[in-house]
Design an enzyme around this catalytic site. Structure first.
Site, mmCIF file in Angstrom:
data_model
loop_
_atom_site.group_PDB
_atom_site.id
_atom_site.type_symbol
_atom_site.label_atom_id
_atom_site.label_comp_id
_atom_site.label_asym_id
_atom_site.label_seq_id
_atom_site.Cartn_x
_atom_site.Cartn_y
_atom_site.Cartn_z
ATOM 1 N N GLY A 177 0.780 -1.249 0.000
ATOM 2 C CA GLY A 177 0.000 0.000 0.000
ATOM 3 C C GLY A 177 0.803 1.286 0.000
ATOM 4 N N SER A 178 2.071 1.226 -0.401
ATOM 5 C CA SER A 178 2.856 2.482 -0.378
ATOM 6 C C SER A 178 2.342 3.481 -1.420
ATOM 7 C CB SER A 178 4.349 2.205 -0.578
ATOM 8 O OG SER A 178 4.608 1.759 -1.880
ATOM 9 N N ASN A 179 1.870 2.997 -2.559
ATOM 10 C CA ASN A 179 1.302 3.924 -3.554
ATOM 11 C C ASN A 179 0.015 4.552 -3.036
ATOM 12 O OD1 ASN A 179 2.718 4.057 -6.366
ATOM 13 N ND2 ASN A 179 2.929 1.934 -5.672
ATOM 14 N N MET B 176 -3.422 -7.682 -6.731
ATOM 15 C CA MET B 176 -2.804 -8.834 -7.383
ATOM 16 C C MET B 176 -3.807 -9.790 -8.028
ATOM 17 S SD MET B 176 0.282 -8.047 -7.004
ATOM 18 C CE MET B 176 1.203 -9.509 -7.452
ATOM 19 N N ARG B 177 -4.883 -9.257 -8.573
ATOM 20 C CA ARG B 177 -5.863 -10.117 -9.236
ATOM 21 C C ARG B 177 -6.153 -9.573 -10.626
ATOM 22 N NH1 ARG B 177 -8.199 -13.874 -5.492
ATOM 23 N NH2 ARG B 177 -8.977 -14.736 -7.435
ATOM 24 N N ASN C 120 -4.169 1.387 -13.501
ATOM 25 C CA ASN C 120 -3.198 0.590 -12.743
ATOM 26 C C ASN C 120 -1.815 1.207 -12.925
ATOM 27 O OD1 ASN C 120 -2.147 -1.708 -11.304
ATOM 28 N ND2 ASN C 120 -1.478 -2.556 -13.270
ATOM 29 N N HIS D 134 2.258 0.013 -13.093
ATOM 30 C CA HIS D 134 3.095 -1.178 -13.261
ATOM 31 C C HIS D 134 4.560 -0.755 -13.276
ATOM 32 C CE1 HIS D 134 4.044 -5.254 -14.445
ATOM 33 N NE2 HIS D 134 4.887 -4.747 -15.324
HETATM 34 C C1 GRF Z 1 4.045 -1.370 -7.217
HETATM 35 O O1 GRF Z 1 5.383 -1.567 -7.597
HETATM 36 C C2 GRF Z 1 3.141 -1.334 -8.420
HETATM 37 O O2 GRF Z 1 3.765 -0.842 -9.558
HETATM 38 C C3 GRF Z 1 2.804 -2.802 -8.631
HETATM 39 O O3 GRF Z 1 2.714 -3.316 -7.325
HETATM 40 C C4 GRF Z 1 3.506 -2.552 -6.435
HETATM 41 C C5 GRF Z 1 2.618 -2.144 -5.309
HETATM 42 O O4 GRF Z 1 3.330 -1.541 -4.262
HETATM 43 N N1 GRF Z 1 1.602 -2.935 -9.410
HETATM 44 P P1 GRF Z 1 2.549 -0.854 -3.067
HETATM 45 O O5 GRF Z 1 1.561 -1.886 -2.541
HETATM 46 O O6 GRF Z 1 1.871 0.365 -3.581
HETATM 47 O O7 GRF Z 1 3.605 -0.540 -2.047
#
Ligand code: GRF
Length: 178
Positions: free
Chosen positions: A12-14, A79-80, A94, A96
């Site tokens: 969840g860092s994003n 992750m789905r 999304n 990536h």
């Molecule tokens: C990120 O690197 C994103 O690009 C990928 O999964 C990771 C998620 O990281 N889809 P976080 O959960 O936001 O820390």
């Protein structure tokens, strides 16, 4: 008021970077957090950030989206693979950690690192029913410097993600900041 759902399965860092970016702005926007995993750290972050969160099983996703109106659904480490009915129901984006179409799927940072490419990066894209294949909205590059370790590359990729994703969301919702 814009209503945004951020979906994640893990760290969840994003999600946190997005919420904090908008906290410093005077925007009429509300976030909610959704995870398919009951114990995902993203739900803990939501609690600490005072954001409403939901544990929604993958199979209940469409129903949840139908019951709530969101202006945008943001996947951040979800992750789905969402089925056609879901991706066609609402606008979903999304992030990536590679320059798509290169290195789709899991472990993209490691795959890029091990392939020997000298430039990789981050892609924000619309979500369709195929993995990491929807139309590209934005990309930022990251140079893989000589002697950079995989851990350093991962750190740099995440730093770039946290900078790019909130701005793209702001641009899609309010048409500014790019
Ligand atoms: C990120 O690197 C994103 O690009 C990928 O999964 C990771 C998620 O990281 N889809 P976080 O959960 O936001 O820390």
């Amino acid at each position: 008021m814009k209503k945004i759902a951020v979906f994640g399965s893990g760290n969840g860092s994003n999600f946190e970077a997005i919420v904090k970016y908008f906290q410093g702005k005077n925007k009429d926007i509300e976030f909610i957090c959704v995870s398919d995993k009951k114990n995902a750290y993203i739900l803990e972050r939501a609690k600490n950030l005072d954001i409403k969160s939901y544990h929604i099983l993958f199979n209940d996703t469409l129903e949840f989206l139908k019951e709530n109106h969101f202006d945008l659904v943001v996947l951040a480490g979800y992750m789905r693979i969402l089925p056609k009915e879901v991706v066609e129901f609402t606008k979903i984006i999304n992030i990536h950690p590679s320059l798509l179409p290169d290195f789709k799927g899991k472990d993209a940072i490691k795959k890029a690192y091990e392939s020997g490419v000298k430039t990789t990066g981050v892609t924000v894209h619309y979500v369709n029913e195929e993995v990491d294949s929807g139309d590209i909205i934005a990309q930022n590059t990251v140079v893989i410097e000589n002697k950079m370790t995989l851990e350093q590359l991962e750190e740099e990729i995440h730093r770039v993600e946290h900078n790019l994703y909130p701005k793209i969301i702001e641009n899609l919702l309010f048409g500014e900041s790019l």
